[in-house]
Design a protein around this motif. Structure first.
Motif, short mmCIF file in Angstrom:
data_model
loop_
_atom_site.label_atom_id
_atom_site.label_comp_id
_atom_site.label_asym_id
_atom_site.label_seq_id
_atom_site.Cartn_x
_atom_site.Cartn_y
_atom_site.Cartn_z
N ILE A 7 0.85 -1.18 0.00
CA ILE A 7 0.00 0.00 0.00
C ILE A 7 0.89 1.23 0.00
O ILE A 7 1.81 1.34 0.80
CB ILE A 7 -0.93 0.00 1.23
N ILE A 8 0.60 2.15 -0.93
CA ILE A 8 1.35 3.39 -1.03
C ILE A 8 0.43 4.53 -0.62
O ILE A 8 -0.67 4.64 -1.15
CB ILE A 8 1.85 3.61 -2.48
N PRO A 9 0.85 5.38 0.31
CA PRO A 9 0.02 6.53 0.69
C PRO A 9 -0.31 7.37 -0.54
O PRO A 9 0.50 7.49 -1.46
CB PRO A 9 0.89 7.32 1.66
N CYS A 10 -1.48 7.93 -0.55
CA CYS A 10 -1.98 8.69 -1.70
C CYS A 10 -1.09 9.91 -1.97
O CYS A 10 -1.07 10.86 -1.20
CB CYS A 10 -3.41 9.13 -1.46
N PRO A 11 -0.35 9.88 -3.09
CA PRO A 11 0.50 11.02 -3.44
C PRO A 11 -0.31 12.16 -4.06
O PRO A 11 -1.50 12.05 -4.29
CB PRO A 11 1.49 10.43 -4.43
N SER A 12 0.37 13.23 -4.38
CA SER A 12 -0.28 14.45 -4.87
C SER A 12 -0.76 14.37 -6.31
O SER A 12 -1.60 15.16 -6.73
CB SER A 12 0.67 15.64 -4.72
N SER A 13 -0.25 13.41 -7.10
CA SER A 13 -0.63 13.32 -8.51
C SER A 13 -0.37 11.90 -9.02
O SER A 13 0.32 11.11 -8.37
CB SER A 13 0.18 14.31 -9.34
N VAL A 14 -0.91 11.61 -10.19
CA VAL A 14 -0.66 10.32 -10.82
C VAL A 14 0.82 10.19 -11.16
O VAL A 14 1.42 9.13 -10.97
CB VAL A 14 -1.53 10.14 -12.09
N LEU A 15 1.42 11.28 -11.62
CA LEU A 15 2.86 11.27 -11.91
C LEU A 15 3.66 10.88 -10.67
O LEU A 15 4.57 10.04 -10.73
CB LEU A 15 3.31 12.64 -12.42
N ALA A 16 3.29 11.47 -9.53
CA ALA A 16 3.99 11.14 -8.29
C ALA A 16 3.77 9.67 -7.90
O ALA A 16 4.71 8.98 -7.49
CB ALA A 16 3.54 12.06 -7.17
N LEU A 17 2.55 9.17 -8.06
CA LEU A 17 2.25 7.78 -7.74
C LEU A 17 3.07 6.83 -8.59
O LEU A 17 3.69 5.88 -8.08
CB LEU A 17 0.76 7.50 -7.93
N GLU A 18 3.11 7.07 -9.89
CA GLU A 18 3.86 6.21 -10.80
C GLU A 18 5.37 6.29 -10.53
O GLU A 18 6.07 5.29 -10.64
CB GLU A 18 3.57 6.58 -12.25
N THR A 19 5.85 7.45 -10.15
CA THR A 19 7.28 7.61 -9.85
C THR A 19 7.63 6.91 -8.54
O THR A 19 8.69 6.29 -8.42
CB THR A 19 7.66 9.10 -9.83
N VAL A 20 6.74 7.00 -7.55
CA VAL A 20 6.94 6.26 -6.29
C VAL A 20 7.01 4.77 -6.58
O VAL A 20 7.89 4.05 -6.06
CB VAL A 20 5.81 6.56 -5.28
N ALA A 21 6.11 4.27 -7.42
CA ALA A 21 6.10 2.85 -7.77
C ALA A 21 7.39 2.44 -8.48
O ALA A 21 7.96 1.38 -8.19
CB ALA A 21 4.89 2.54 -8.65
N ALA A 22 7.88 3.28 -9.38
CA ALA A 22 9.14 2.99 -10.07
C ALA A 22 10.31 2.95 -9.08
O ALA A 22 11.16 2.07 -9.15
CB ALA A 22 9.41 4.02 -11.16
N GLY A 23 10.32 3.91 -8.16
CA GLY A 23 11.37 3.93 -7.15
C GLY A 23 11.32 2.71 -6.26
O GLY A 23 12.36 2.13 -5.92
N ARG A 24 10.12 2.29 -5.90
CA ARG A 24 9.98 1.11 -5.05
C ARG A 24 10.44 -0.14 -5.80
O ARG A 24 11.06 -1.03 -5.22
CB ARG A 24 8.53 0.97 -4.58
N ALA A 25 10.16 -0.19 -7.10
CA ALA A 25 10.62 -1.32 -7.92
C ALA A 25 12.14 -1.40 -7.94
O ALA A 25 12.72 -2.48 -7.82
CB ALA A 25 10.06 -1.21 -9.33
N VAL A 26 12.79 -0.25 -8.07
CA VAL A 26 14.26 -0.21 -8.07
C VAL A 26 14.80 -0.70 -6.73
O VAL A 26 15.74 -1.50 -6.68
CB VAL A 26 14.77 1.21 -8.40
N HIS A 27 14.21 -0.25 -5.64
CA HIS A 27 14.66 -0.69 -4.31
C HIS A 27 14.40 -2.19 -4.11
O HIS A 27 15.19 -2.88 -3.46
CB HIS A 27 14.01 0.15 -3.22
N PHE A 28 13.31 -2.69 -4.67
CA PHE A 28 13.01 -4.12 -4.59
C PHE A 28 14.09 -4.93 -5.30
O PHE A 28 14.52 -5.97 -4.81
CB PHE A 28 11.63 -4.38 -5.20
#
Length: 92
Positions: A7-28
């Motif tokens: 679960i990812i806290p609701c970011p300010s925009s779709v762009l922010a959400l997708e970028t958070v997901a990409a960053g989490r994938a890299v850390h994974f």
């Protein structure tokens, strides 16, 4: 093969959400001790911002900087935009 779901806290925009997901994938990938990957996303604006290293972007610049810093330790990496139609499995 590995999978990640969280679960990812609701970011300010779709762009922010997708970028958070990409960053989490890299850390994974780092957690799995992998040395590279091709990261695909269906958000053209997010993938473009990461590929072009848009550090100045107000919402996601700091996240992009973190992503680029993290992939610097990989032997290879690539970011690729995939249309939703070509990514049917993710939307099943």
């Amino acid at each position: 093969m590995a999978a990640l779901s969280e679960i990812i806290p609701c970011p300010s925009s779709v762009l922010a959400l997708e970028t958070v997901a990409a960053g989490r994938a890299v850390h994974f990938l780092q957690e799995l001790n992998l040395h590279g990957s091709i990261l695909e996303g269906d958000s053209e604006s997010s993938i473009s911002a990461i590929k072009n290293q848009c550090f100045h972007h107000l919402d996601v610049g700091h996240m992009i900087k973190d992503i680029m810093s993290s992939v610097g330790s990989f032997q290879y990496f690539s970011f690729s935009h995939t249309r939703q139609q070509g990514n049917a499995l993710a939307f099943a």
